[in-house]
Design a protein around this motif. Sequence first.
Motif, PDB file in Angstrom:
ATOM      1  N   ILE A 265      -6.379   7.820  10.465  1.00  0.00           N
ATOM      2  CA  ILE A 265      -6.954   7.008   9.439  1.00  0.00           C
ATOM      3  C   ILE A 265      -5.876   6.298   8.597  1.00  0.00           C
ATOM      4  O   ILE A 265      -6.139   5.460   7.852  1.00  0.00           O
ATOM      5  CB  ILE A 265      -7.681   8.127   8.535  1.00  0.00           C
ATOM      6  CG1 ILE A 265      -8.924   8.642   9.202  1.00  0.00           C
ATOM      7  CG2 ILE A 265      -8.003   7.739   7.119  1.00  0.00           C
ATOM      8  CD1 ILE A 265      -9.854   9.509   8.630  1.00  0.00           C
ATOM      9  N   VAL A 266      -4.859   7.140   8.143  1.00  0.00           N
ATOM     10  CA  VAL A 266      -3.695   6.395   7.672  1.00  0.00           C
ATOM     11  C   VAL A 266      -3.245   5.212   8.282  1.00  0.00           C
ATOM     12  O   VAL A 266      -3.109   4.181   7.543  1.00  0.00           O
ATOM     13  CB  VAL A 266      -2.445   7.466   7.389  1.00  0.00           C
ATOM     14  CG1 VAL A 266      -1.307   6.815   6.856  1.00  0.00           C
ATOM     15  CG2 VAL A 266      -2.981   8.603   6.451  1.00  0.00           C
ATOM     16  N   ALA A 267      -2.874   5.072   9.511  1.00  0.00           N
ATOM     17  CA  ALA A 267      -2.396   4.101  10.267  1.00  0.00           C
ATOM     18  C   ALA A 267      -3.448   3.011  10.066  1.00  0.00           C
ATOM     19  O   ALA A 267      -3.110   1.760   9.892  1.00  0.00           O
ATOM     20  CB  ALA A 267      -2.187   4.452  11.659  1.00  0.00           C
ATOM     21  N   GLN A 268      -4.713   3.219  10.470  1.00  0.00           N
ATOM     22  CA  GLN A 268      -5.824   2.180  10.257  1.00  0.00           C
ATOM     23  C   GLN A 268      -5.843   1.645   8.866  1.00  0.00           C
ATOM     24  O   GLN A 268      -5.972   0.419   8.826  1.00  0.00           O
ATOM     25  CB  GLN A 268      -7.236   2.843  10.664  1.00  0.00           C
ATOM     26  CG  GLN A 268      -8.172   1.589  11.021  1.00  0.00           C
ATOM     27  CD  GLN A 268      -7.774   0.600  11.988  1.00  0.00           C
ATOM     28  OE1 GLN A 268      -7.558   1.083  13.001  1.00  0.00           O
ATOM     29  NE2 GLN A 268      -7.796  -0.663  11.572  1.00  0.00           N
TER      30      GLN A 268
ATOM     31  N   PRO B  49      -9.625  -3.853   2.978  1.00  0.00           N
ATOM     32  CA  PRO B  49      -9.553  -2.905   2.184  1.00  0.00           C
ATOM     33  C   PRO B  49      -9.369  -1.609   3.111  1.00  0.00           C
ATOM     34  O   PRO B  49      -9.453  -1.290   4.369  1.00  0.00           O
ATOM     35  CB  PRO B  49     -10.667  -2.667   1.577  1.00  0.00           C
ATOM     36  CG  PRO B  49     -12.036  -3.276   2.301  1.00  0.00           C
ATOM     37  CD  PRO B  49     -10.985  -4.489   3.130  1.00  0.00           C
ATOM     38  N   PRO B  50      -8.573  -0.663   2.604  1.00  0.00           N
ATOM     39  CA  PRO B  50      -8.274   0.586   3.225  1.00  0.00           C
ATOM     40  C   PRO B  50      -9.422   1.414   3.344  1.00  0.00           C
ATOM     41  O   PRO B  50     -10.508   1.036   2.925  1.00  0.00           O
ATOM     42  CB  PRO B  50      -7.349   1.450   2.351  1.00  0.00           C
ATOM     43  CG  PRO B  50      -7.504   0.787   1.010  1.00  0.00           C
ATOM     44  CD  PRO B  50      -8.239  -0.510   0.981  1.00  0.00           C
ATOM     45  N   LEU B  51      -9.355   2.304   4.361  1.00  0.00           N
ATOM     46  CA  LEU B  51     -10.722   3.228   4.400  1.00  0.00           C
ATOM     47  C   LEU B  51     -10.982   3.998   3.320  1.00  0.00           C
ATOM     48  O   LEU B  51     -12.324   4.114   2.789  1.00  0.00           O
ATOM     49  CB  LEU B  51     -10.525   4.143   5.694  1.00  0.00           C
ATOM     50  CG  LEU B  51     -10.139   3.384   6.892  1.00  0.00           C
ATOM     51  CD1 LEU B  51      -9.918   4.415   8.222  1.00  0.00           C
ATOM     52  CD2 LEU B  51     -11.227   2.584   7.485  1.00  0.00           C
ATOM     53  N   TYR B  52     -10.045   4.528   2.650  1.00  0.00           N
ATOM     54  CA  TYR B  52     -10.345   5.273   1.316  1.00  0.00           C
ATOM     55  C   TYR B  52      -9.313   4.823   0.349  1.00  0.00           C
ATOM     56  O   TYR B  52      -8.279   5.443   0.297  1.00  0.00           O
ATOM     57  CB  TYR B  52     -10.193   6.850   1.746  1.00  0.00           C
ATOM     58  CG  TYR B  52     -11.152   7.280   2.674  1.00  0.00           C
ATOM     59  CD1 TYR B  52     -12.328   7.661   2.445  1.00  0.00           C
ATOM     60  CD2 TYR B  52     -10.665   7.497   4.279  1.00  0.00           C
ATOM     61  CE1 TYR B  52     -13.395   7.836   3.467  1.00  0.00           C
ATOM     62  CE2 TYR B  52     -11.476   7.924   5.150  1.00  0.00           C
ATOM     63  CZ  TYR B  52     -12.858   8.043   4.842  1.00  0.00           C
ATOM     64  OH  TYR B  52     -13.854   8.413   6.105  1.00  0.00           O
TER      65      TYR B  52
ATOM     66  N   ILE C  32       0.778  -1.240   0.144  1.00  0.00           N
ATOM     67  CA  ILE C  32      -0.024   0.147   0.219  1.00  0.00           C
ATOM     68  C   ILE C  32       0.831   1.300  -0.050  1.00  0.00           C
ATOM     69  O   ILE C  32       1.743   1.306   0.659  1.00  0.00           O
ATOM     70  CB  ILE C  32      -0.878   0.097   1.316  1.00  0.00           C
ATOM     71  CG1 ILE C  32      -1.846   1.520   1.117  1.00  0.00           C
ATOM     72  CG2 ILE C  32      -0.285  -0.292   2.604  1.00  0.00           C
ATOM     73  CD1 ILE C  32      -2.830   1.365   2.243  1.00  0.00           C
ATOM     74  N   ILE C  33       0.530   2.150  -0.706  1.00  0.00           N
ATOM     75  CA  ILE C  33       1.163   3.626  -0.438  1.00  0.00           C
ATOM     76  C   ILE C  33      -0.100   4.334  -0.094  1.00  0.00           C
ATOM     77  O   ILE C  33      -1.062   4.354  -0.856  1.00  0.00           O
ATOM     78  CB  ILE C  33       1.462   4.120  -1.992  1.00  0.00           C
ATOM     79  CG1 ILE C  33       2.538   3.232  -2.671  1.00  0.00           C
ATOM     80  CG2 ILE C  33       1.858   5.549  -2.115  1.00  0.00           C
ATOM     81  CD1 ILE C  33       2.890   3.274  -4.306  1.00  0.00           C
ATOM     82  N   ILE C  34      -0.176   5.217   0.748  1.00  0.00           N
ATOM     83  CA  ILE C  34      -0.790   6.015   1.229  1.00  0.00           C
ATOM     84  C   ILE C  34      -0.690   7.435   1.231  1.00  0.00           C
ATOM     85  O   ILE C  34       0.500   7.591   2.051  1.00  0.00           O
ATOM     86  CB  ILE C  34      -1.715   5.457   2.609  1.00  0.00           C
ATOM     87  CG1 ILE C  34      -2.686   6.204   2.774  1.00  0.00           C
ATOM     88  CG2 ILE C  34      -0.411   5.296   3.716  1.00  0.00           C
ATOM     89  CD1 ILE C  34      -3.712   5.461   3.790  1.00  0.00           C
ATOM     90  N   LYS C  35      -1.382   8.456   0.700  1.00  0.00           N
ATOM     91  CA  LYS C  35      -1.052   9.830   1.286  1.00  0.00           C
ATOM     92  C   LYS C  35      -1.486  10.203   2.374  1.00  0.00           C
ATOM     93  O   LYS C  35      -2.578  10.152   3.008  1.00  0.00           O
ATOM     94  CB  LYS C  35      -1.851  10.701   0.168  1.00  0.00           C
ATOM     95  CG  LYS C  35      -1.455  12.163   0.187  1.00  0.00           C
ATOM     96  CD  LYS C  35      -0.020  12.510  -0.055  1.00  0.00           C
ATOM     97  CE  LYS C  35      -0.132  13.980   0.181  1.00  0.00           C
ATOM     98  NZ  LYS C  35      -0.393  14.746  -1.207  1.00  0.00           N
ATOM     99  N   HIS C  36      -0.623  10.970   3.226  1.00  0.00           N
ATOM    100  CA  HIS C  36      -1.042  11.672   4.442  1.00  0.00           C
ATOM    101  C   HIS C  36      -1.797  12.797   4.303  1.00  0.00           C
ATOM    102  O   HIS C  36      -1.164  14.093   4.384  1.00  0.00           O
ATOM    103  CB  HIS C  36       0.230  11.774   5.389  1.00  0.00           C
ATOM    104  CG  HIS C  36       0.234  12.233   6.853  1.00  0.00           C
ATOM    105  ND1 HIS C  36       0.388  13.267   7.274  1.00  0.00           N
ATOM    106  CD2 HIS C  36      -0.561  11.324   7.918  1.00  0.00           C
ATOM    107  CE1 HIS C  36       0.155  13.438   8.597  1.00  0.00           C
ATOM    108  NE2 HIS C  36      -0.647  12.216   8.788  1.00  0.00           N
ATOM    109  N   GLY C  37      -2.786  12.611   3.744  1.00  0.00           N
ATOM    110  CA  GLY C  37      -3.607  13.795   3.260  1.00  0.00           C
ATOM    111  C   GLY C  37      -4.545  13.493   2.340  1.00  0.00           C
ATOM    112  O   GLY C  37      -4.928  12.356   2.196  1.00  0.00           O
TER     113      GLY C  37
ATOM    114  N   ASN D  99      -5.851   7.220   0.552  1.00  0.00           N
ATOM    115  CA  ASN D  99      -5.515   8.662   1.334  1.00  0.00           C
ATOM    116  C   ASN D  99      -6.485   8.920   2.176  1.00  0.00           C
ATOM    117  O   ASN D  99      -7.057   7.810   2.583  1.00  0.00           O
ATOM    118  CB  ASN D  99      -5.778   9.665  -0.014  1.00  0.00           C
ATOM    119  CG  ASN D  99      -7.135   9.828  -0.475  1.00  0.00           C
ATOM    120  OD1 ASN D  99      -7.923   8.917  -0.195  1.00  0.00           O
ATOM    121  ND2 ASN D  99      -7.478  10.921  -1.547  1.00  0.00           N
ATOM    122  N   ALA D 100      -6.527  10.053   2.721  1.00  0.00           N
ATOM    123  CA  ALA D 100      -7.319  10.596   3.945  1.00  0.00           C
ATOM    124  C   ALA D 100      -8.077  11.579   3.686  1.00  0.00           C
ATOM    125  O   ALA D 100      -7.871  12.701   4.098  1.00  0.00           O
ATOM    126  CB  ALA D 100      -6.450  10.542   5.169  1.00  0.00           C
ATOM    127  N   PRO D 101      -9.065  11.569   2.886  1.00  0.00           N
ATOM    128  CA  PRO D 101      -9.819  12.758   2.220  1.00  0.00           C
ATOM    129  C   PRO D 101     -10.831  13.173   3.307  1.00  0.00           C
ATOM    130  O   PRO D 101     -11.238  12.619   4.212  1.00  0.00           O
ATOM    131  CB  PRO D 101     -10.674  12.141   1.162  1.00  0.00           C
ATOM    132  CG  PRO D 101     -11.037  10.872   1.444  1.00  0.00           C
ATOM    133  CD  PRO D 101      -9.531  10.261   2.054  1.00  0.00           C
TER     134      PRO D 101
END
Length: 321
Positions: A299-302, A312-315, A75-80, A100-102
């Motif tokens: 949100i990113v950590a979860q 699945p990721p949250l977003y 996973i690549i996740i934007k801190h934002g 991401n974390a919209p």
Amino acid sequence: MNPYIVLSTSPTFTKYSDKAKKILETHNCQLVMIPPQELKDNEHFKQVLSEADAWVVGTNKVRATDLEQASKLKIIIKHGTGIDSIDLEAAAKRGIIVANAPGTNASAVADLTIGLMIAAARQIVAADKKTRNGFWGPVIGFDVCGKTLGIIGLGQIGRGVARRARGFQMNILGYDLVHDAEFEKENGIQPAGLEEILSTADFITLHLPLTESTRNLIGARELALMKETAFLINTSRGELVDEEALLKALRNKKIAGAALDVFQIEPPINSNLLELENVIVTPHMGGYTYGAMSLTSEIVAQSIVNVLFGKPPLYEVKLGG
């Protein structure tokens, strides 16, 4: 069992949230922080990336060449929110989830937008400097209450700006490709086209994602449509504005001023915009409040934990979605 390696090139990830740290720690995740300014030709970064199960991204770019050595990455996740710095196609080809974390910083950015609008209209920054240098007298500014605000982009941030602007009894014009008639009616927003907003609004604020169709959306032609007493506010993406055209418009007093939290190149060390007195600049700080940063990290950590444990990721961000 060896710990999962979580690489973060976002210096603020978990910095303001003990909860985010605990989410990772209780799920056997080892966090490795590498500042974005240390990424170029950094062997330590390359080594960690080759071992990483997750990558938390800040303002740095994620290129296809980076992913060639990320054989374990899930996973690549934007801190934002904004994911324009991530090569989505390259990630998709390698089966790497992008998330991401919209919305976590929407209120913070909306607050700053209103703050910049007032600061620009009332020359607060200039007045502060003058007072510190011994000046005492009136500093003449522009009214905000009752004026016309043009909001280009009515996503979560644009909507937040609209709600706040109602408190200033502003006439609100809104532009978005997707109309929400109920929201517009509830908040007194008049749907309008770009040209109408540009030619009639006293304050114009940008809240759009960066795409090929929005790049340089505000150029010489658009700035020429604005009133000489109007202000442009950008807390979205620097690339939405043609900075050379904006520089000319401000120098020639074709518009009254601008307030910019974002730039085409960041930091804007060599930007001539910094030399102008009718520009207020801030260091891309729109989403940086304690509350927003804490929620974003959580949100990113979860989402990371979800993916590592088969959920699945949250977003999730889909290619072409």
